[in-house]
Design an enzyme around this catalytic site. Structure first.
Site, PDB file in Angstrom:
ATOM      1  N   CYS A  28      35.586  76.484   5.603  1.00 26.00           N
ATOM      2  CA  CYS A  28      36.394  77.633   5.189  1.00 26.00           C
ATOM      3  C   CYS A  28      37.835  77.252   4.898  1.00 26.00           C
ATOM      4  CB  CYS A  28      36.372  78.699   6.284  1.00 26.00           C
ATOM      5  SG  CYS A  28      34.772  79.488   6.515  1.00 26.00           S
TER       6      CYS A  28
ATOM      7  N   ASP B 230      34.480  75.024  17.720  1.00 25.48           N
ATOM      8  CA  ASP B 230      33.340  74.120  17.859  1.00 25.48           C
ATOM      9  C   ASP B 230      32.597  73.871  16.558  1.00 25.48           C
ATOM     10  OD1 ASP B 230      33.810  73.965  20.606  1.00 25.48           O
ATOM     11  OD2 ASP B 230      32.546  75.706  21.021  1.00 25.48           O
TER      12      ASP B 230
ATOM     13  N   GLY C  45      26.766  89.201   5.600  1.00 24.03           N
ATOM     14  CA  GLY C  45      26.450  87.773   5.651  1.00 24.03           C
ATOM     15  C   GLY C  45      25.816  87.413   6.978  1.00 24.03           C
TER      16      GLY C  45
ATOM     17  N   HIS D 109      42.574  60.576  11.853  1.00 21.37           N
ATOM     18  CA  HIS D 109      42.381  61.939  11.345  1.00 21.37           C
ATOM     19  C   HIS D 109      41.002  62.468  11.719  1.00 21.37           C
ATOM     20  CE1 HIS D 109      42.436  65.363   8.568  1.00 21.37           C
ATOM     21  NE2 HIS D 109      41.252  64.956   8.134  1.00 21.37           N
TER      22      HIS D 109
ATOM     23  N   GLU E 273      25.894  80.968   9.475  1.00 18.27           N
ATOM     24  CA  GLU E 273      26.506  80.543  10.737  1.00 18.27           C
ATOM     25  C   GLU E 273      27.709  81.408  11.080  1.00 18.27           C
ATOM     26  OE1 GLU E 273      28.542  76.581  12.787  1.00 18.27           O
ATOM     27  OE2 GLU E 273      28.160  76.634  10.636  1.00 18.27           O
ATOM     28  N   MET E 274      28.564  81.673  10.088  1.00 17.79           N
ATOM     29  CA  MET E 274      29.759  82.463  10.350  1.00 17.79           C
ATOM     30  C   MET E 274      29.397  83.902  10.701  1.00 17.79           C
ATOM     31  SD  MET E 274      32.941  81.708  10.534  1.00 17.79           S
ATOM     32  CE  MET E 274      33.247  80.379   9.383  1.00 17.79           C
TER      33      MET E 274
END
Length: 421
Positions: free
Chosen positions: A49, A102, A176, A86, A179-180
């Protein structure tokens, strides 16, 4: 601190807003990976995202040129030791918009799986992602960095609660079921809501998610009807284009205007999809309040201040793991270089073994086995000291010397060492 060339480039919430991220996104990930593989030994694409990042085994200049050829600009480029550092911070959650979230661990795993399935991965990239995920898990096990709002989804729920004061007795629509959507729904399930509606273009998925949280699945064709009934709409589909449009919302707001009201009841829309689910023009409609991922920063800042000590502990773990990570990368580079040497030696060994067996003119399996064992043992002993020297050079960070040694052995190239006076 030198090892196999490794570079990473991209955009994130640190360097770009949502429109810039949308422009930088690669809609067909497999096509992009295959195209990039023509230029680099290995490539991985991470799209979430709030970040789009490309990791390659290659140098930063070539990566920048390649991305420019793809019409991309404004991106940052990391090379050398900055890349593994990074990746560790990314997997640990200290680089996320919602610090400690997570979901990045699963996103890294899925990016690696796609790279592997498309044949665009390489040993070094696999090592990098696997190690980063391992460190990310360790950070979460040893710290409380993921305490509180630890996902974009839960942060969206927190924002809705902050805007309304309370979610008690409210009506919420989740658009939706990926996962989100699951994360949003789970966060909402803990609230004392009057109703949670769930919709998706695939009705079965909406039914499954609604069943898990005690909500109600509704048809996607009835989307605007249920938007009219809701106080808050949180949209997080994987659609490549907006699914909630301004003209329809304008009509919805007319339905929310009761006869004695001077203005329509307020409607809160939270868009956490990438690309965006909700048209920007909706902001101009009276009574509508549209919030995006950029607006979740305030939730992130609040949770970050409460977890400052945990972030410091996470950085300490990253620093502890970093040197080991770099050593693993050097060993991987050494093994890759040694692979060329052993492939060259094995080709010679098998050729000379077969010549010897032909000259002996025997089909005796025992004789063939003895000759094979003899040539294998001699090759191993002959390469033993060379292997130690090459591995030592690579592990000391001098991959150039390691590669020069292999070329000198396999191709007869002269070793030329410059001496600074």
């Amino acid at each position: 601190m030198t090892f196999a060339p490794l570079a990473l480039a991209g955009l994130s919430h640190h360097t770009a807003d949502i429109p810039a991220l949308e422009r930088f996104r690669f809609p067909d990930e497999e096509v992009f990976l295959q195209r990039a593989r023509e230029h680099f030994k290995g490539v991985l694409l991470l799209q979430t995202c709030n970040r789009v990042e490309v990791l390659v085994q290659g140098d930063g200049r070539m990566l920048a040129e390649f991305l420019h050829e793809q019409g991309k600009s404004g991106f940052f480029v990391l090379e050398g030791a900055a890349v593994p550092r990074h990746l560790l911070g990314l997997a640990a959650g200290v680089d996320s918009l919602i610090v400690g979230e997570d979901q990045i661990l699963g996103q890294l795993k899925r990016a690696l799986a796609l790279s592997q399935s498309t044949g665009t991965c390489c040993n070094l990239i696999e090592l990098c992602v696997t190690k980063a995920v391992h460190v990310g898990v360790r950070v979460r096990r040893l710290t409380d960095i993921n305490r509180g709002a630890v996902s974009i989804g839960s942060a969206a729920v927190g924002l809705a609660e902050q805007l309304l004061g309370t979610l008690k007795d409210r009506h919420i629509l989740v658009v939706g079921t990926g996962e989100m959507g699951m994360l949003v729904a789970q966060a909402l399930a803990a609230k004392d809501l009057t109703a949670i509606y769930v919709t998706n273009r695939t009705p079965e998925r909406a039914e499954i998610l609604a069943g898990k949280i005690g909500g109600k699945a509704v048809k996607f064709d009835d989307l605007y009807r249920y938007i009219a009934l809701s106080d808050v709409v949180i949209s997080c589909t994987a659609a490549p284009h907006p699914v909630i449009h301004a003209p329809e919302i304008g009509k919805v707001m007319e339905e929310r205007l009761w006869p004695l009201d001077v203005s329509p009841r307020h409607l809160i829309l939270i868009d956490i999809a990438q690309p965006r689910d909700i048209e920007e023009e909706i902001r101009s409609i009276e009574g509508v309040h549209l919030f995006t991922i950029d607006d979740l920063r305030q939730v992130s800042d609040a949770t970050l201040s409460s977890r400052k000590a945990e972030v410091d502990r996470a950085h300490a773990i990253i620093a502890e793991e970093f040197d080991q990570f770099v050593m693993q990368m050097k060993r991987s580079a050494a093994d890759e270089t040694l692979g060329l040497l052993y492939t060259w030696a094995e080709a010679i060994r098998t050729r000379e073994r077969d010549r010897a067996l032909h000259r002996l003119g025997t089909a005796d399996p025992r004789m063939a086995s003895v000759v094979d064992d003899l040539t294998r043992s001699m090759t191993k002993k002959l390469l033993s000291d060379m292997t130690v020297a090459i591995r030592a050079s690579a592990e000391c960070g001098d991959l150039t010397t390691a590669e020069a040694l292999v070329r000198a052995i396999t191709q007869g190239e002269p070793l030329c060492f410059r001496t600074d006076e």
